[in-house]
Design a protein around this motif. Structure first.
Motif, PDB file in Angstrom:
ATOM      1  N   THR A  99      25.725  36.032  48.784  1.00 15.97           N
ATOM      2  CA  THR A  99      24.775  37.145  48.750  1.00 15.97           C
ATOM      3  C   THR A  99      24.442  37.499  47.312  1.00 15.97           C
ATOM      4  OG1 THR A  99      26.478  38.839  48.669  1.00 15.97           O
ATOM      5  CG2 THR A  99      25.770  38.124  50.847  1.00 15.97           C
ATOM      6  N   ASP A 100      23.415  38.320  47.161  1.00 12.65           N
ATOM      7  CA  ASP A 100      23.127  38.898  45.866  1.00 12.65           C
ATOM      8  C   ASP A 100      24.221  39.902  45.549  1.00 12.65           C
ATOM      9  OD1 ASP A 100      20.764  37.440  45.719  1.00 12.65           O
ATOM     10  OD2 ASP A 100      19.596  39.010  46.692  1.00 12.65           O
ATOM     11  N   GLU A 101      24.152  40.491  44.390  1.00 10.93           N
ATOM     12  CA  GLU A 101      25.132  41.499  44.020  1.00 10.93           C
ATOM     13  C   GLU A 101      25.098  42.624  45.050  1.00 10.93           C
ATOM     14  OE1 GLU A 101      26.016  44.460  40.278  1.00 10.93           O
ATOM     15  OE2 GLU A 101      24.913  42.622  39.945  1.00 10.93           O
ATOM     16  N   ILE A 102      26.259  43.045  45.515  1.00 10.50           N
ATOM     17  CA  ILE A 102      26.306  44.060  46.558  1.00 10.50           C
ATOM     18  C   ILE A 102      26.816  45.381  46.004  1.00 10.50           C
ATOM     19  CG2 ILE A 102      26.576  42.435  48.456  1.00 10.50           C
ATOM     20  CD1 ILE A 102      29.515  43.019  48.493  1.00 10.50           C
ATOM     21  N   ALA A 103      26.238  46.452  46.517  1.00 12.75           N
ATOM     22  CA  ALA A 103      26.644  47.800  46.113  1.00 12.75           C
ATOM     23  C   ALA A 103      27.878  48.212  46.903  1.00 12.75           C
ATOM     24  CB  ALA A 103      25.502  48.781  46.361  1.00 12.75           C
ATOM     25  N   ASN A 104      28.578  49.226  46.412  1.00 14.63           N
ATOM     26  CA  ASN A 104      29.774  49.706  47.101  1.00 14.63           C
ATOM     27  C   ASN A 104      29.463  50.187  48.512  1.00 14.63           C
ATOM     28  OD1 ASN A 104      31.518  49.112  45.057  1.00 14.63           O
ATOM     29  ND2 ASN A 104      31.431  51.151  44.132  1.00 14.63           N
ATOM     30  N   GLN A 105      28.289  50.778  48.704  1.00 17.07           N
ATOM     31  CA  GLN A 105      27.905  51.268  50.030  1.00 17.07           C
ATOM     32  C   GLN A 105      27.793  50.092  51.008  1.00 17.07           C
ATOM     33  OE1 GLN A 105      24.205  53.359  50.054  1.00 17.07           O
ATOM     34  NE2 GLN A 105      24.223  53.698  52.259  1.00 17.07           N
ATOM     35  N   ASP A 106      27.157  48.995  50.565  1.00 16.41           N
ATOM     36  CA  ASP A 106      27.036  47.814  51.420  1.00 16.41           C
ATOM     37  C   ASP A 106      28.399  47.187  51.683  1.00 16.41           C
ATOM     38  OD1 ASP A 106      24.281  48.063  51.621  1.00 16.41           O
ATOM     39  OD2 ASP A 106      23.923  46.837  49.830  1.00 16.41           O
ATOM     40  N   LEU A 107      29.260  47.188  50.673  1.00 14.18           N
ATOM     41  CA  LEU A 107      30.601  46.638  50.840  1.00 14.18           C
ATOM     42  C   LEU A 107      31.390  47.453  51.866  1.00 14.18           C
ATOM     43  CD1 LEU A 107      32.712  44.577  49.994  1.00 14.18           C
ATOM     44  CD2 LEU A 107      33.369  46.116  48.146  1.00 14.18           C
TER      45      LEU A 107
ATOM     46  N   ARG B  77      36.846  32.066  54.642  1.00 14.21           N
ATOM     47  CA  ARG B  77      37.145  32.564  53.298  1.00 14.21           C
ATOM     48  C   ARG B  77      36.079  33.563  52.891  1.00 14.21           C
ATOM     49  NH1 ARG B  77      38.289  26.946  50.154  1.00 14.21           N
ATOM     50  NH2 ARG B  77      40.119  26.321  51.349  1.00 14.21           N
ATOM     51  N   ILE B  78      36.552  34.700  52.406  1.00 19.05           N
ATOM     52  CA  ILE B  78      35.637  35.753  51.971  1.00 19.05           C
ATOM     53  C   ILE B  78      36.121  36.231  50.614  1.00 19.05           C
ATOM     54  CG2 ILE B  78      34.661  38.001  52.504  1.00 19.05           C
ATOM     55  CD1 ILE B  78      35.611  37.361  55.456  1.00 19.05           C
ATOM     56  N   GLU B  79      35.239  36.193  49.629  1.00 17.62           N
ATOM     57  CA  GLU B  79      35.630  36.630  48.290  1.00 17.62           C
ATOM     58  C   GLU B  79      34.442  37.250  47.557  1.00 17.62           C
ATOM     59  OE1 GLU B  79      35.165  32.281  46.117  1.00 17.62           O
ATOM     60  OE2 GLU B  79      37.140  32.895  46.846  1.00 17.62           O
ATOM     61  N   ILE B  80      34.751  38.099  46.611  1.00 18.61           N
ATOM     62  CA  ILE B  80      33.740  38.703  45.746  1.00 18.61           C
ATOM     63  C   ILE B  80      34.065  38.270  44.326  1.00 18.61           C
ATOM     64  CG2 ILE B  80      32.763  40.860  44.875  1.00 18.61           C
ATOM     65  CD1 ILE B  80      33.432  42.121  47.552  1.00 18.61           C
ATOM     66  N   ASP B  81      33.097  37.627  43.661  1.00 15.71           N
ATOM     67  CA  ASP B  81      33.354  37.164  42.300  1.00 15.71           C
ATOM     68  C   ASP B  81      33.146  38.280  41.275  1.00 15.71           C
ATOM     69  OD1 ASP B  81      30.611  37.350  42.082  1.00 15.71           O
ATOM     70  OD2 ASP B  81      30.252  35.200  42.002  1.00 15.71           O
TER      71      ASP B  81
ATOM     72  N   GLY C 162      23.966  37.541  55.213  1.00 12.51           N
ATOM     73  CA  GLY C 162      23.026  36.645  54.560  1.00 12.51           C
ATOM     74  C   GLY C 162      22.846  36.984  53.095  1.00 12.51           C
ATOM     75  N   PRO C 163      21.962  36.264  52.413  1.00 16.80           N
ATOM     76  CA  PRO C 163      21.693  36.569  51.009  1.00 16.80           C
ATOM     77  C   PRO C 163      21.268  38.023  50.807  1.00 16.80           C
ATOM     78  CG  PRO C 163      20.739  34.465  51.589  1.00 16.80           C
ATOM     79  CD  PRO C 163      21.238  35.081  52.864  1.00 16.80           C
ATOM     80  N   GLU C 164      20.567  38.569  51.785  1.00 13.71           N
ATOM     81  CA  GLU C 164      20.255  39.998  51.790  1.00 13.71           C
ATOM     82  C   GLU C 164      21.147  40.625  52.851  1.00 13.71           C
ATOM     83  OE1 GLU C 164      16.128  40.272  52.628  1.00 13.71           O
ATOM     84  OE2 GLU C 164      15.553  39.110  50.867  1.00 13.71           O
ATOM     85  N   ILE C 165      21.949  41.601  52.464  1.00 15.06           N
ATOM     86  CA  ILE C 165      22.961  42.175  53.356  1.00 15.06           C
ATOM     87  C   ILE C 165      22.345  42.704  54.648  1.00 15.06           C
ATOM     88  CG2 ILE C 165      24.628  44.069  53.562  1.00 15.06           C
ATOM     89  CD1 ILE C 165      25.678  41.867  51.852  1.00 15.06           C
TER      90      ILE C 165
END
Length: 130
Positions: free
Chosen positions: A105-113, A80-84, A57-60
């Motif tokens: 989603t909002d900007e995601i951190a490497n840990q969440d990714l 389709r899954i992409e990170i801009d 969701g918008p919040e991981i």
């Protein structure tokens, strides 16, 4: 008398044997987990398919769950899954190239990714009839 008995026994055996081979409808199920970035095409070979679709969701921490989604044997589904460039994750689920569900989603951190890479970006749990 023996001929009649054996004839009746043979007939009963043939009826029992032919009635044991059935074309019963069976329920089948499966899970599709998409863990990689990019575009993924799939098709489910069953009828009367109902699926539970889980997307970030918008919040991981709070995934979006779509329950009892009807899917069809004749459709090709595309995830389709992409990170801009800004670090936002965008997930889409398309039915014959028509958008069914889209989440950003909002900007995601490497840990969440990394957590999403482990668990999967999109998860589809389905049941259908074979």
């Amino acid at each position: 008398m023996k001929k009649i008995f054996f004839s009746c026994a043979a007939c009963v055996f043939m009826l029992l044997f032919s009635s044991c081979t059935t074309n019963d409808v069976k329920e089948i199920s499966g899970t599709i987990i998409i863990k990689d970035l990019g575009s993924h095409v799939f098709n489910i070979n069953a009828d009367n398919i109902h699926a539970k679709i889980i997307m970030p969701g918008p919040e991981i921490e709070h995934p979006i769950v779509y329950d009892q989604v009807p899917l069809f044997r004749t459709s090709d589904y595309n995830a389709r899954i992409e990170i801009d460039e800004s670090g936002k994750l965008r997930s889409e689920l398309l039915n014959n190239l028509v958008v069914m569900y889209e989440v950003e989603t909002d900007e995601i951190a490497n840990q969440d990714l990394n957590q999403l890479l482990e668990e999967g970006f999109i998860k589809i749990e389905w049941t259908g009839i074979n």
